[in-house]
Design a protein around this motif. Structure first.
Motif, PDB file in Angstrom:
ATOM      1  N   TRP A  91       0.827  -1.206   0.000  1.00 51.25           N
ATOM      2  CA  TRP A  91       0.000   0.000   0.000  1.00 51.25           C
ATOM      3  C   TRP A  91       0.865   1.260   0.000  1.00 51.25           C
ATOM      4  CZ3 TRP A  91      -4.626  -0.408  -1.617  1.00 51.25           C
ATOM      5  CH2 TRP A  91      -5.334  -1.571  -1.418  1.00 51.25           C
TER       6      TRP A  91
ATOM      7  N   THR B  19       1.961   1.712  -3.511  1.00 52.16           N
ATOM      8  CA  THR B  19       0.820   2.108  -4.335  1.00 52.16           C
ATOM      9  C   THR B  19       0.532   3.597  -4.182  1.00 52.16           C
ATOM     10  OG1 THR B  19      -0.118  -0.104  -4.104  1.00 52.16           O
ATOM     11  CG2 THR B  19      -1.612   1.639  -4.801  1.00 52.16           C
ATOM     12  N   VAL B  20       0.543   4.081  -2.963  1.00 51.14           N
ATOM     13  CA  VAL B  20       0.273   5.506  -2.720  1.00 51.14           C
ATOM     14  C   VAL B  20       1.388   6.360  -3.322  1.00 51.14           C
ATOM     15  CG1 VAL B  20       0.120   7.257  -0.901  1.00 51.14           C
ATOM     16  CG2 VAL B  20      -1.147   5.124  -0.678  1.00 51.14           C
TER      17      VAL B  20
ATOM     18  N   SER C 123       1.070   6.460  -7.085  1.00 52.46           N
ATOM     19  CA  SER C 123      -0.080   7.291  -7.467  1.00 52.46           C
ATOM     20  C   SER C 123       0.277   8.761  -7.388  1.00 52.46           C
ATOM     21  CB  SER C 123      -1.275   7.001  -6.563  1.00 52.46           C
ATOM     22  OG  SER C 123      -1.642   5.653  -6.653  1.00 52.46           O
TER      23      SER C 123
ATOM     24  N   ALA D 148       2.517   9.653 -10.306  1.00 51.76           N
ATOM     25  CA  ALA D 148       1.774   9.731 -11.560  1.00 51.76           C
ATOM     26  C   ALA D 148       0.987  11.033 -11.651  1.00 51.76           C
ATOM     27  CB  ALA D 148       0.839   8.531 -11.691  1.00 51.76           C
ATOM     28  N   VAL D 149       0.344  11.432 -10.562  1.00 54.77           N
ATOM     29  CA  VAL D 149      -0.411  12.688 -10.557  1.00 54.77           C
ATOM     30  C   VAL D 149       0.529  13.870 -10.745  1.00 54.77           C
ATOM     31  CG1 VAL D 149      -1.786  14.218  -9.082  1.00 54.77           C
ATOM     32  CG2 VAL D 149      -2.352  11.798  -9.246  1.00 54.77           C
TER      33      VAL D 149
END
Length: 156
Positions: free
Chosen positions: A54, A57-58, A61, A64-65
Motif C-alpha cells: 500500500w 501504491t500511494v 499514485s 503519476a499525478v
C-alpha cells in the motif's frame, strides 16, 4: 496390499478417529465446560494499510499525478525532445527505404509466382522414336496412317 486388508485398515482408522471425536464431545459437556475459557493462542498481527504494497501504491499514485500535472505538453519544444530529434533518422530517408523495400518485395513476389506457375511445354515423347522411320510409306490404305511429314524428331 490386498483390497480387503486396505479396507480393514481404513475402517480401524475411521473407528479410532470417531471414538476420539466422541470423547472430545463428551468432555466438552463436562462440569468444567462452563468455566471461563482462556485462549493462549497468539495470533499474528493483521496487515493493514501500512504494508509495503500500500505504501508503494500511494507513492506511485502521487508520482503519476505529479508527472501528469507538471510534465510538458507534447507541443512544447523541450531540450530532451530536441536532443532526441538530433539523433533520429529523418522521415524522408525512412520513406525512401520503405518504398525501395516495397518494390523489391513486389519483384520477389512476382518471381515466386512465375516459378510456382511455370510448366514445361506440352510434348508427347515416344519411347522408341526410331519406330517412326520403320514403315514403308507406300501401299498404305487411305486414312489408315496419319500424315507424319511435318513431324520432327528432337533429341533430348
Amino acid at each position: 496390499m490386498s483390497l480387503a486388508r486396505a479396507t480393514l485398515l481404513l475402517r480401524q482408522k475411521h473407528a479410532v478417529g470417531s471414538v476420539s471425536l466422541i470423547q472430545r464431545r463428551f468432555a466438552s459437556h463436562d462440569s468444567h465446560a462452563h468455566d471461563e475459557h482462556h485462549d493462549d493462542t497468539h495470533y499474528a498481527r493483521e496487515a493493514g494499510f501500512s504494508t509495503p504494497f500500500w505504501r508503494h501504491t500511494v507513492l506511485l499514485s502521487l508520482l503519476a499525478v505529479g508527472f501528469y500535472k507538471w510534465a510538458p505538453s507534447p507541443n512544447q519544444d523541450v531540450y530532451l525532445t530536441r536532443w532526441l530529434a538530433q539523433y533520429m533518422t529523418p522521415s524522408e530517408i525512412w520513406g525512401a527505404i520503405n518504398e525501395k523495400h516495397l518494390l523489391l518485395s513486389q519483384q520477389a513476389s512476382d518471381n515466386t509466382i512465375l516459378q510456382t506457375n511455370a510448366k514445361r511445354p506440352n510434348m508427347h515423347r515416344y519411347r522408341y522414336p526410331q519406330i517412326l522411320d520403320t514403315g514403308s510409306p507406300h501401299l498404305q490404305p487411305v486414312g489408315r496412317v496419319p500424315d507424319m511429314s511435318s513431324t520432327v524428331v528432337r533429341s533430348g
